[in-house]
Design an enzyme around this catalytic site. Structure first.
Site, PDB file in Angstrom:
ATOM      1  CB  SER A 180      -1.490  -0.495   6.726  1.00  0.00           C
ATOM      2  OG  SER A 180      -0.414   0.392   6.491  1.00  0.00           O
TER       3      SER A 180
ATOM      4  CE1 TYR B 112      -3.178  -0.290   1.798  1.00  0.00           C
ATOM      5  CE2 TYR B 112      -1.967   1.210   3.226  1.00  0.00           C
ATOM      6  CZ  TYR B 112      -2.239  -0.077   2.789  1.00  0.00           C
ATOM      7  OH  TYR B 112      -1.575  -1.144   3.339  1.00  0.00           O
TER       8      TYR B 112
END
Length: 191
Positions: free
Chosen positions: A78, A91
């Site tokens: 990501s 995350y």
């Protein structure tokens, strides 16, 4: 399959590595728990890292050495790996670790002829988390990504057309990470 359960992930990896000949592995599972820093729990931290970085490593370690030359592993990271987070520290940290693991796996599996790369998407209209941001699309292309945009890059990295690419990360974010939004607002203020 609960990738947050390490014992089950290891059992699964050992089971499938002997059942199928693998020429491709795509590590796409991931979780994001949006907790404020003050309320962030170590359970959420552990669960996020288990799913986002440990499970891909377990699968690569079990399957990668059995793959034939020309095979490929693709990890889905990501653009959060490149920036700090406000409500998703685990995350962001896990996706940054996944990019580093991708390069290391490319080093150790490369001599076997197995390539390891990553795709690093920005905002993708996957039905998860993007609906509330649609009014604020801030990519130079004027739209969020679509799942098929990312799938095509994964397909390319798995193909023989990417035979000399390993240890790389392809950013697929519509130019999002190339924009300084303060400068964009400044430009817009000049009308």
């Amino acid at each position: 399959m609960d990738l947050a359960n390490r014992a089950k992930t290891v059992e699964f990896a050992h089971q499938i590595r002997n059942e199928f000949p693998f020429s491709a592995l795509v590590n796409n599972a991931g979780i994001l728990e949006k907790e404020p820093f003050e309320g962030m729990t170590l359970d959420a931290w552990d669960r996020t890292l288990e799913v986002n970085i440990t499970a891909p490593l377990i699968l690569a370690q079990a399957i990668g050495p059995r793959m034939s030359p020309g095979s490929s592993i693709v990890n889905v990271a990501s653009t959060d790996a490149y920036v700090g987070s406000f409500r998703g520290i685990a995350y962001s940290a896990s996706k940054a670790a996944l990019l580093s693991a991708t390069r290391s796996l490319a080093n150790v599996l490369g001599p076997r002829g197995v390539r390891v790369n990553a795709v690093t998407p920005g905002w993708v209209d996957s039905g998860i988390l993007t609906e509330s941001y649609e009014a604020e699309i801030l990519t130079p292309l004027g739209r969020n990504g679509r799942p098929e945009d990312i799938a095509k890059i994964v397909t390319f990295l798995l193909s023989p057309d990417a035979a000399f690419i390993t240890g790389a990360s392809i950013v697929a974010d519509g130019g999002y990470t190339g924009v300084d939004y303060f400068m964009m607002k400044e430009d817009q203020s000049f009308g």
